[in-house]
Design a protein around this motif. Structure first.
Motif, mmCIF file in Angstrom:
data_model
loop_
_atom_site.group_PDB
_atom_site.id
_atom_site.type_symbol
_atom_site.label_atom_id
_atom_site.label_comp_id
_atom_site.label_asym_id
_atom_site.label_seq_id
_atom_site.Cartn_x
_atom_site.Cartn_y
_atom_site.Cartn_z
ATOM 1 N N GLY A 48 0.836 -3.437 5.827
ATOM 2 C CA GLY A 48 0.956 -3.764 4.649
ATOM 3 C C GLY A 48 1.265 -2.533 3.878
ATOM 4 N N ILE A 49 1.776 -1.419 4.681
ATOM 5 C CA ILE A 49 2.159 -0.131 3.643
ATOM 6 C C ILE A 49 3.469 0.041 3.439
ATOM 7 C CG2 ILE A 49 2.455 2.196 4.139
ATOM 8 C CD1 ILE A 49 0.017 2.214 5.915
ATOM 9 N N GLU A 50 3.743 -0.039 2.104
ATOM 10 C CA GLU A 50 5.152 0.105 1.669
ATOM 11 C C GLU A 50 5.649 1.111 1.716
ATOM 12 O OE1 GLU A 50 7.301 -1.193 -2.510
ATOM 13 O OE2 GLU A 50 4.996 -1.001 -2.443
ATOM 14 N N PHE B 140 -8.833 8.440 -6.657
ATOM 15 C CA PHE B 140 -9.174 8.599 -5.332
ATOM 16 C C PHE B 140 -7.952 7.641 -4.565
ATOM 17 C CE2 PHE B 140 -10.847 7.632 -1.321
ATOM 18 C CZ PHE B 140 -11.864 8.346 -1.016
ATOM 19 N N LEU B 141 -7.454 8.341 -3.411
ATOM 20 C CA LEU B 141 -6.042 7.885 -3.052
ATOM 21 C C LEU B 141 -6.247 7.631 -1.654
ATOM 22 C CD1 LEU B 141 -3.977 10.965 -4.274
ATOM 23 C CD2 LEU B 141 -3.570 8.527 -4.854
ATOM 24 N N PHE B 142 -5.772 6.521 -0.883
ATOM 25 C CA PHE B 142 -5.555 6.051 0.533
ATOM 26 C C PHE B 142 -4.734 7.162 1.037
ATOM 27 C CE2 PHE B 142 -3.250 4.048 3.749
ATOM 28 C CZ PHE B 142 -4.145 3.658 4.676
ATOM 29 N N ILE C 5 0.729 -1.284 0.015
ATOM 30 C CA ILE C 5 -0.074 -0.089 -0.062
ATOM 31 C C ILE C 5 0.854 1.183 0.152
ATOM 32 C CG2 ILE C 5 -1.621 1.293 1.491
ATOM 33 C CD1 ILE C 5 -2.642 -1.301 2.643
ATOM 34 N N ILE C 6 0.232 2.303 -0.697
ATOM 35 C CA ILE C 6 1.099 3.628 -0.494
ATOM 36 C C ILE C 6 0.172 4.512 0.279
ATOM 37 C CG2 ILE C 6 1.883 5.547 -1.787
ATOM 38 C CD1 ILE C 6 2.414 3.642 -4.092
ATOM 39 N N LEU D 197 -5.649 1.839 -2.996
ATOM 40 C CA LEU D 197 -4.552 1.754 -1.956
ATOM 41 C C LEU D 197 -3.118 1.764 -2.798
ATOM 42 C CD1 LEU D 197 -6.128 -1.572 -0.044
ATOM 43 C CD2 LEU D 197 -5.678 0.932 0.692
ATOM 44 N N HIS D 198 -3.127 1.441 -4.032
ATOM 45 C CA HIS D 198 -1.626 1.500 -4.578
ATOM 46 C C HIS D 198 -1.630 2.006 -5.804
ATOM 47 C CE1 HIS D 198 1.614 0.054 -6.919
ATOM 48 N NE2 HIS D 198 2.337 -0.077 -5.798
#
Length: 277
Positions: free
Chosen positions: A55-57, A233-235, A3-4, A265-266
């Motif tokens: 899970g955030i890269e 749309f961005l997380f 995830i970014i 998410l990415h």
């Protein structure tokens, strides 16, 4: 593929003032979120551990230079250097010293770890999105395909000025190739910003903490992510105001179709950053 997180404020350097001033506790309590170890201890090591668990890269870290929170752009670069590949600085552009500030952000982006630029109209100043002090930056970013992230919600303005969405819309119209990421997604003007995003293909929404289920209007953002704005749309977690795991779980609970969730998410974030990474 991880995830970014497109909006994170690590409790480091100037951002430590968010904890010291009680801002972190105020939002965590209001949103009914847990205080995680990294927030409680203001620890970057624990933050990276929590990123891995969620899970955030990678995470975009924006600048800020206001009376309450002053984050020097060099602090962002230092953090990125200490943790290679995990943090992407978006240095803050100061319209009150346009020539010097543009040179600074250009250096960080072209020769350093920067992935875009942050502005915060109305936060600690009286400027608005269409102020001429921002025009040199807008032109340069547009010419080079570099994304702009701005902080935009009712809480950052001296008064809740309903002309603000229109001012941003004017910027999007006059700079159609400028990729504009709206941090906080204009809350409480959620519907207005979704409308603008639908008709202006250069507007991206990152509602971050205002997409949490406990926030009035959050359903608007879920619907936008599932349909009208699913490709823009961005997380964003808005950490430390929301814990990373809870921010990710909030989006998962929307039950988006897999391709749409992957974009949120990415993929969309990766496309915005592809000019550099």
């Amino acid at each position: 593929m991880g995830i970014i997180d497109f909006r994170m404020r690590p409790l480091y350097g100037g951002y430590l003032s968010m904890a010291e001033a009680g801002t972190t506790d105020k939002f965590l309590t209001g949103l009914r979120c847990q205080i995680t170890p990294s927030i409680r201890e203001c620890s970057i090591e624990l933050l990276v551990k929590e990123m891995d668990e969620a899970g955030i890269e990678k995470a975009v870290i924006p600048g800020r230079q206001s009376s309450g929170t002053f984050v020097d752009n060099q602090e962002l670069c230092d953090l990125a250097k200490q943790w290679p590949g995990r943090f992407i600085p978006f240095p803050l552009y100061d319209p009150l010293r346009p020539k010097e500030s543009l040179e600074e952000v250009r250096r960080i982006l072209m020769d350093g770890p920067g992935g875009g630029v942050t502005i915060e109209p109305g936060f600690g100043n009286t400027l608005r999105f269409d102020d001429p002090g921002y025009f040199p930056l807008y032109r340069w970013l547009e010419d080079n395909g570099i994304p702009l992230m701005l902080t935009f919600s009712g809480s950052i303005t001296p008064t809740i000025d309903c002309t603000l969405p229109g001012r941003l819309d004017l910027v999007a119209q006059t700079h159609p190739n400028l990729k504009i990421v709206v941090g906080h997604a204009g809350w409480p003007w959620s519907k207005e910003l979704i409308c603008m995003g639908f008709f202006r293909r250069n507007i991206y929404l990152a509602p971050d903490l205002y997409s949490m289920a406990s926030v009035p209007g959050s359903e608007d953002y879920r619907l936008a992510a599932a349909g009208m704005l699913q490709d823009r749309f961005l997380f964003g977690s808005s950490y430390p105001l929301v814990p990373l795991g809870e921010a990710v779980d909030n989006v998962r609970a929307w039950k988006l179709d897999p391709a749409c969730e992957q974009r949120v998410l990415h993929d969309t974030a990766a496309e915005l950053l592809s000019w550099k990474f």
